[in-house]
Design a protein around this motif. Structure first.
Motif, PDB file in Angstrom:
ATOM      1  N   PRO A  62       0.838  -1.190  -0.094  1.00 34.22           N
ATOM      2  CA  PRO A  62       0.002  -0.044   0.063  1.00 34.22           C
ATOM      3  C   PRO A  62       0.820   1.423  -0.101  1.00 34.22           C
ATOM      4  CG  PRO A  62       0.127  -0.939   2.186  1.00 34.22           C
ATOM      5  CD  PRO A  62       0.793  -1.882   1.371  1.00 34.22           C
ATOM      6  N   THR A  63       0.925   1.931  -1.130  1.00 36.78           N
ATOM      7  CA  THR A  63       1.605   3.446  -1.161  1.00 36.78           C
ATOM      8  C   THR A  63       0.847   4.257  -1.885  1.00 36.78           C
ATOM      9  OG1 THR A  63       2.703   2.624  -3.318  1.00 36.78           O
ATOM     10  CG2 THR A  63       3.920   2.027  -1.252  1.00 36.78           C
ATOM     11  N   LEU A  71      -5.454  18.226  -0.418  1.00 38.84           N
ATOM     12  CA  LEU A  71      -6.213  17.153  -0.011  1.00 38.84           C
ATOM     13  C   LEU A  71      -5.624  15.640  -0.166  1.00 38.84           C
ATOM     14  CD1 LEU A  71      -9.486  18.592  -1.446  1.00 38.84           C
ATOM     15  CD2 LEU A  71      -8.700  18.739   0.771  1.00 38.84           C
ATOM     16  N   GLN A  72      -4.790  15.313  -0.777  1.00 43.01           N
ATOM     17  CA  GLN A  72      -3.985  14.203  -0.770  1.00 43.01           C
ATOM     18  C   GLN A  72      -3.113  13.681   0.111  1.00 43.01           C
ATOM     19  OE1 GLN A  72      -2.969  13.936  -4.849  1.00 43.01           O
ATOM     20  NE2 GLN A  72      -4.985  13.272  -5.598  1.00 43.01           N
ATOM     21  N   ALA A  73      -2.488  14.962   0.754  1.00 44.64           N
ATOM     22  CA  ALA A  73      -1.633  14.826   1.794  1.00 44.64           C
ATOM     23  C   ALA A  73      -1.536  13.726   2.668  1.00 44.64           C
ATOM     24  CB  ALA A  73      -1.060  16.156   2.244  1.00 44.64           C
ATOM     25  N   VAL A  74      -2.668  13.899   3.305  1.00 48.23           N
ATOM     26  CA  VAL A  74      -2.782  13.030   4.600  1.00 48.23           C
ATOM     27  C   VAL A  74      -2.835  11.500   4.159  1.00 48.23           C
ATOM     28  CG1 VAL A  74      -4.508  12.151   6.223  1.00 48.23           C
ATOM     29  CG2 VAL A  74      -4.315  14.674   5.982  1.00 48.23           C
ATOM     30  N   ARG A  75      -3.477  11.208   3.183  1.00 49.56           N
ATOM     31  CA  ARG A  75      -3.266   9.878   2.633  1.00 49.56           C
ATOM     32  C   ARG A  75      -1.913   9.437   2.011  1.00 49.56           C
ATOM     33  NH1 ARG A  75      -6.697   6.819  -2.442  1.00 49.56           N
ATOM     34  NH2 ARG A  75      -5.919   4.811  -2.258  1.00 49.56           N
ATOM     35  N   PHE A  76      -1.265  10.411   1.628  1.00 48.81           N
ATOM     36  CA  PHE A  76       0.097  10.336   0.963  1.00 48.81           C
ATOM     37  C   PHE A  76       0.830   9.721   2.213  1.00 48.81           C
ATOM     38  CE2 PHE A  76       4.278  12.037   0.853  1.00 48.81           C
ATOM     39  CZ  PHE A  76       4.809  11.398  -0.365  1.00 48.81           C
ATOM     40  N   VAL A  77       0.854  10.471   3.197  1.00 48.09           N
ATOM     41  CA  VAL A  77       1.605  10.159   4.488  1.00 48.09           C
ATOM     42  C   VAL A  77       1.188   8.801   5.102  1.00 48.09           C
ATOM     43  CG1 VAL A  77       2.150  10.639   6.865  1.00 48.09           C
ATOM     44  CG2 VAL A  77       2.367  12.394   5.019  1.00 48.09           C
ATOM     45  N   THR A  78      -0.054   8.525   5.331  1.00 49.14           N
ATOM     46  CA  THR A  78      -0.486   7.225   5.861  1.00 49.14           C
ATOM     47  C   THR A  78      -0.013   6.068   5.186  1.00 49.14           C
ATOM     48  OG1 THR A  78      -2.831   7.774   4.903  1.00 49.14           O
ATOM     49  CG2 THR A  78      -2.258   8.297   7.450  1.00 49.14           C
ATOM     50  N   ALA A  82       2.273   2.869   6.069  1.00 50.59           N
ATOM     51  CA  ALA A  82       1.992   1.677   6.141  1.00 50.59           C
ATOM     52  C   ALA A  82       2.458   0.769   4.973  1.00 50.59           C
ATOM     53  CB  ALA A  82       0.428   1.614   5.533  1.00 50.59           C
ATOM     54  N   GLY A  83       2.961   1.481   3.775  1.00 51.62           N
ATOM     55  CA  GLY A  83       3.786   0.646   2.742  1.00 51.62           C
ATOM     56  C   GLY A  83       5.184   0.260   3.310  1.00 51.62           C
ATOM     57  N   TYR A  84       5.969   1.076   3.997  1.00 51.84           N
ATOM     58  CA  TYR A  84       7.066   0.856   4.674  1.00 51.84           C
ATOM     59  C   TYR A  84       7.009  -0.088   5.447  1.00 51.84           C
ATOM     60  CZ  TYR A  84      11.478   1.764   6.986  1.00 51.84           C
ATOM     61  OH  TYR A  84      12.663   1.537   7.514  1.00 51.84           O
ATOM     62  N   CYS A  85       5.935  -0.041   6.523  1.00 52.54           N
ATOM     63  CA  CYS A  85       5.924  -1.135   7.329  1.00 52.54           C
ATOM     64  C   CYS A  85       5.706  -2.594   6.858  1.00 52.54           C
ATOM     65  CB  CYS A  85       5.055  -0.885   8.554  1.00 52.54           C
ATOM     66  SG  CYS A  85       5.270   0.613   9.525  1.00 52.54           S
ATOM     67  N   ALA A  86       4.919  -2.571   5.835  1.00 52.79           N
ATOM     68  CA  ALA A  86       4.579  -3.766   5.136  1.00 52.79           C
ATOM     69  C   ALA A  86       5.624  -4.440   4.426  1.00 52.79           C
ATOM     70  CB  ALA A  86       3.247  -3.728   4.107  1.00 52.79           C
ATOM     71  N   ALA A  87       6.452  -3.428   3.823  1.00 49.42           N
ATOM     72  CA  ALA A  87       7.650  -4.052   3.164  1.00 49.42           C
ATOM     73  C   ALA A  87       8.906  -4.474   4.078  1.00 49.42           C
ATOM     74  CB  ALA A  87       8.286  -2.841   2.353  1.00 49.42           C
ATOM     75  N   ARG A  88       9.051  -3.892   5.202  1.00 48.13           N
ATOM     76  CA  ARG A  88       9.957  -4.328   6.399  1.00 48.13           C
ATOM     77  C   ARG A  88       9.419  -5.807   6.667  1.00 48.13           C
ATOM     78  NH1 ARG A  88      13.739  -1.075   9.253  1.00 48.13           N
ATOM     79  NH2 ARG A  88      13.607  -2.562  10.826  1.00 48.13           N
ATOM     80  N   TRP A  89       8.093  -5.891   6.627  1.00 51.60           N
ATOM     81  CA  TRP A  89       7.721  -7.282   7.478  1.00 51.60           C
ATOM     82  C   TRP A  89       7.937  -8.378   6.156  1.00 51.60           C
ATOM     83  CZ3 TRP A  89       3.945 -10.344   5.291  1.00 51.60           C
ATOM     84  CH2 TRP A  89       3.527 -11.553   5.969  1.00 51.60           C
ATOM     85  N   MET A  90       7.690  -8.082   4.936  1.00 52.25           N
ATOM     86  CA  MET A  90       7.670  -8.876   3.994  1.00 52.25           C
ATOM     87  C   MET A  90       9.206  -9.302   3.577  1.00 52.25           C
ATOM     88  SD  MET A  90       6.233  -8.550   0.034  1.00 52.25           S
ATOM     89  CE  MET A  90       7.426  -7.172  -0.465  1.00 52.25           C
TER      90      MET A  90
END
Length: 397
Positions: A62-63, A71-78, A82-90
């Motif tokens: 998820p990135t 208006l897209q800034a919040v979703r960009f950060v979240t 989430a994508g970074y954390c998912a990548a570390r786990w994977m």
């Protein structure tokens, strides 16, 4: 090296990012049949299907791309956290041995996670102006494989960059080898024989073919402007076949434009056999992604380039300038047109469709820019890295 090395190709979101990775993965599989290959991307249906039909695993990370408005800034950060954390786990759970960054928001998250975990990284840079992943993380990479020498000034002086060219889909490589890199000359000879009175078989004269490509997502401005531009050429398009790839959701509108102008054209959403079509074409109108230009070079087909004006850092214009400086292409800068785009396109197309010798010379110049060994060279460097060696051989090449 682990018994079964696992290589993760991270990126996608567009064909220009995905296809170079697919080409390298195919060569890597030939070199290392036991290696596990996974692609991590945005999860788009067409991307998942393309990867899985090639026999590779696919994972969604998820990135979110760089926001175009607040208006897209919040979703960009979240999404990217989430994508970074998912990548570390994977990377940990799937015991990834090496990451290949292809560009795009998914690439940023996965490559950052790989660097944090000490996993070797190879970056592919398809454009003359490098993307964020390459600019930010090039010094941490084992190697940066660039399509253009023009990338070098944008990177740190210590970045391990080498110019490999852009990897192309295997079908383009195969056709290039089948024609022995002489597609442009064969095309020229066939056209000259037509002009001299037809083929030796006394069959029908071969039509010239003009192909319009708007990239994997289509290009609305080209779909709107090309039909009236071609109408302006009148009889100069006699004996030309027009093939127009519209992209999703724009086929009917484009067909209607041609019909209203009284013109014959074959409009399609996508061209499945794009390699064989381009190798048998005489002129192309297209955007200027690095991947598209590399494939045009293998096909040896001259082009009128219309760079996408909203491309990040105007990288498509930079790509186009490299090819126009080699007299392989002409360019229309859409962002600089004060009047109708169709008039500018018609001005450039006029001489291109009328002058056979100009097209021949441009086609030969185009094929001089071909790098048919790009994918195999990069795959070899990845295999060396996995085997505990270095990439010094490729870096010195």
């Amino acid at each position: 090296m682990p018994a079964t090395p696992h290589v993760l190709f991270a990126g996608g979101g567009s064909a220009s990012h995905l296809y170079p990775g697919m080409a390298v993965a195919e060569h890597l599989r030939r070199l290392m049949p036991t290696a596990l290959v996974t692609f991590a991307g945005t999860g788009a249906a067409r991307e998942r299907h393309t990867v899985r039909i090639a026999g590779h695993h696919y994972s969604t990370i998820p990135t979110h791309p760089m926001p175009r408005n607040p208006l897209q800034a919040v979703r960009f950060v979240t999404d990217n956290v989430a994508g970074y954390c998912a990548a570390r786990w994977m990377l940990r759970e799937q015991r990834v041995s090496l990451v290949v960054g292809l560009g795009g928001s998914t690439s940023v998250a996965v490559v950052r996670a790989a660097v944090a975990r000490g996993i070797p990284v190879v970056l592919l840079e398809q454009n003359a102006v490098p993307g964020r992943t390459t600019r930010w993380l090039s010094r941490a990479a084992a190697m940066v494989c660039a399509a253009f020498e023009e990338v070098r000034p944008h990177l740190h002086v210590q970045a391990p960059m080498t110019v490999t060219g852009n990897p192309c889909r295997m079908v383009f490589e195969d056709l290039y080898k089948r024609t022995l890199g002489q597609a442009a000359s064969v095309r020229a000879d066939l056209t000259e024989r037509n002009a001299a009175g037809g083929l030796a078989t006394n069959g029908p004269r071969r039509q010239n073919r003009l192909v319009i490509l708007g990239g994997s997502g289509g290009a609305r401005s080209l779909n709107e402007s090309i039909p009236p531009a071609l109408k302006r050429l009148g009889d100069r398009l006699h004996n030309w076949q027009i093939v127009h790839q519209t992209g999703d959701g724009q086929l009917q509108e484009t067909e209607s434009r041609y019909a209203q102008l009284g013109m014959k054209a074959l409009a399609v959403t996508h061209i499945d056999e794009i390699a064989s079509v381009l190798f048998a074409s005489d002129l192309v109108v297209s955007r200027a992604s690095g991947t598209t230009l590399a494939e045009l070079a293998l096909a040896g087909v001259p082009a009128l380039l219309v760079p996408f004006p909203q491309a990040a850092d105007n990288h498509q214009t930079a790509n186009a300038k490299v090819f126009t400086s080699a007299s392989a292409c002409r360019m229309v800068d859409e962002s600089q047109q004060s009047g109708a785009l169709d008039a500018a396109l018609a001005r450039e197309l006029d001489s291109l469709v009328s002058d056979h010798h100009l097209r021949v010379e441009m086609g030969r110049n185009m094929q001089k820019l071909a790098r048919p060994q790009a994918a195999s060279q990069i795959a070899g460097a990845i295999a060396d890295q996995l085997c505990g060696g270095s990439v010094s051989g490729l870096m010195a090449a």
